[in-house]
Design a protein around this motif. Sequence first.
Motif, PDB file in Angstrom:
ATOM      1  N   LEU A   1       0.828  -1.202   0.000  1.00  0.00           N
ATOM      2  CA  LEU A   1       0.000   0.000   0.000  1.00  0.00           C
ATOM      3  C   LEU A   1       0.865   1.256   0.000  1.00  0.00           C
ATOM      4  CD1 LEU A   1      -2.861  -0.995   2.474  1.00  0.00           C
ATOM      5  CD2 LEU A   1      -2.974  -0.833  -0.015  1.00  0.00           C
ATOM      6  N   ALA A   2       1.939   1.244   0.755  1.00  0.00           N
ATOM      7  CA  ALA A   2       2.847   2.399   0.783  1.00  0.00           C
ATOM      8  C   ALA A   2       3.485   2.600  -0.593  1.00  0.00           C
ATOM      9  CB  ALA A   2       3.917   2.188   1.853  1.00  0.00           C
TER      10      ALA A   2
ATOM     11  N   THR B   1      15.101  -3.260  -0.018  1.00  0.00           N
ATOM     12  CA  THR B   1      16.094  -3.440  -1.070  1.00  0.00           C
ATOM     13  C   THR B   1      15.449  -3.251  -2.443  1.00  0.00           C
ATOM     14  OG1 THR B   1      15.683  -5.807  -1.288  1.00  0.00           O
ATOM     15  CG2 THR B   1      17.286  -5.107   0.381  1.00  0.00           C
ATOM     16  N   SER B   2      16.284  -2.979  -3.454  1.00  0.00           N
ATOM     17  CA  SER B   2      15.781  -2.836  -4.822  1.00  0.00           C
ATOM     18  C   SER B   2      15.139  -4.135  -5.306  1.00  0.00           C
ATOM     19  CB  SER B   2      16.916  -2.437  -5.765  1.00  0.00           C
ATOM     20  OG  SER B   2      17.423  -1.162  -5.427  1.00  0.00           O
ATOM     21  N   ARG B   3      15.678  -5.277  -4.841  1.00  0.00           N
ATOM     22  CA  ARG B   3      15.101  -6.555  -5.219  1.00  0.00           C
ATOM     23  C   ARG B   3      13.675  -6.696  -4.676  1.00  0.00           C
ATOM     24  NH1 ARG B   3      17.479 -12.555  -3.547  1.00  0.00           N
ATOM     25  NH2 ARG B   3      15.859 -13.772  -4.618  1.00  0.00           N
TER      26      ARG B   3
ATOM     27  N   LEU C   1      12.543   4.426  -4.720  1.00  0.00           N
ATOM     28  CA  LEU C   1      11.484   3.708  -4.016  1.00  0.00           C
ATOM     29  C   LEU C   1      12.052   2.890  -2.862  1.00  0.00           C
ATOM     30  CD1 LEU C   1       9.335   2.485  -7.047  1.00  0.00           C
ATOM     31  CD2 LEU C   1       8.684   4.216  -5.357  1.00  0.00           C
ATOM     32  N   ALA C   2      13.187   2.242  -3.106  1.00  0.00           N
ATOM     33  CA  ALA C   2      13.819   1.435  -2.058  1.00  0.00           C
ATOM     34  C   ALA C   2      14.199   2.306  -0.873  1.00  0.00           C
ATOM     35  CB  ALA C   2      15.042   0.715  -2.616  1.00  0.00           C
TER      36      ALA C   2
ATOM     37  N   GLY D   1      16.600   3.701 -14.939  1.00  0.00           N
ATOM     38  CA  GLY D   1      15.397   2.870 -14.973  1.00  0.00           C
ATOM     39  C   GLY D   1      14.350   3.427 -14.032  1.00  0.00           C
ATOM     40  N   GLY D   2      13.227   2.774 -13.914  1.00  0.00           N
ATOM     41  CA  GLY D   2      12.218   3.259 -12.986  1.00  0.00           C
ATOM     42  C   GLY D   2      10.847   2.704 -13.311  1.00  0.00           C
ATOM     43  N   TYR D   3       9.843   3.260 -12.622  1.00  0.00           N
ATOM     44  CA  TYR D   3       8.486   2.733 -12.744  1.00  0.00           C
ATOM     45  C   TYR D   3       7.481   3.885 -12.808  1.00  0.00           C
ATOM     46  CZ  TYR D   3      10.952  -1.377 -11.028  1.00  0.00           C
ATOM     47  OH  TYR D   3      11.851  -2.404 -10.879  1.00  0.00           O
TER      48      TYR D   3
END
Length: 338
Positions: free
Chosen positions: A12-13, A36-38, A29-30, A62-64
């Motif tokens: 949700l966050a 972690t990025s994973r 975001l991490a 990169g990104g989302y």
Amino acid sequence: MGGMHKTSSRLLALLSLLQMHRDWSGDDLAGRLDITSRTVRRDIDRLRELGYPITTVKGPAGGYRLEAGTRMPPLLFDDDQAVALAVALQTAAVGTTVAEDASRALATLRQVMPPRLRHRVDLLRITAVQPPAAPDTLQVETQVLMDLSRVIHAREELRFDYTPSSSTSDDNPRRVQPHHLVTWRQRWYLVAWDLHREDWRTFRVERIRPRTPTGPRFVPRELPGGDVSTFITGRFRGNGGNGGTATDWPCRGEVVLGLPAADVAPFAEDGIVEELGSRHCRLILGSWSWTGLAAAIGRFDAEIEVVGPPQLATAFGELAARYAHAARATRPETGPAR
């Protein structure tokens, strides 16, 4: 169970961050979520499985990005958004084209609200009081609203059949440049430049049957008064601050009524009521004819002093003679019509 709750809270966050309408790198975001990025990549995949269309942004880091999808995924609102949405749905659920859908949406939203929010919404329960619909008001089809919205956005000329009354429509369709779709007193109107009459017109939407295909694109003209609000209030409410444009009521008069302003204001509709003391008020009202204006003022059942113009006083005289004749022509011996 604790781990599942933690994962859900993190999802949700993450979703809340993605809804901020900006591109996020995995590292950002991490860092914001302290994971972690994973884990970010794994959580992104889980959100995608739930139906959220999250695209991967190309670039060095990169990104989302959260995009619009093909279906409605589960939604996330903060407290204030949820309450505002509930209040808006309550308003829309009374006397509008989408009233039934709004009621169902409100029931759905309220069902999933936590108790604290549901309590806030219940405290804010409102009643949207609409004036009684005119007898000839017809339900507007949602598809027609969507069709008109599309051509307005595309700035394309439109042809449509128009039924001005209960009679059949004209053989020749109207051809217009559609500019605005507006609501006024429970009715939908299309504001358009009529290409045949070379003038601005307002059309009742429930009487419009769009034709296809649409016409060529056009460059929008400037509305009289500068904006749609000024235009519509001028068209339907007398001068409405328009400074005396052609959209004014053709007949506009001023009288002093032997009633308190508080007794007149609720029934003055678009008129201007000014208090002149505890037993008198000034009323400025407009209509399409002087006779109609005099009749509208006469319904207040009070002493009337005409301030002006002379045409209004003449109309009162003509009505007085007509009513006196009607009173003399009444035959008491005649029973009620059967």
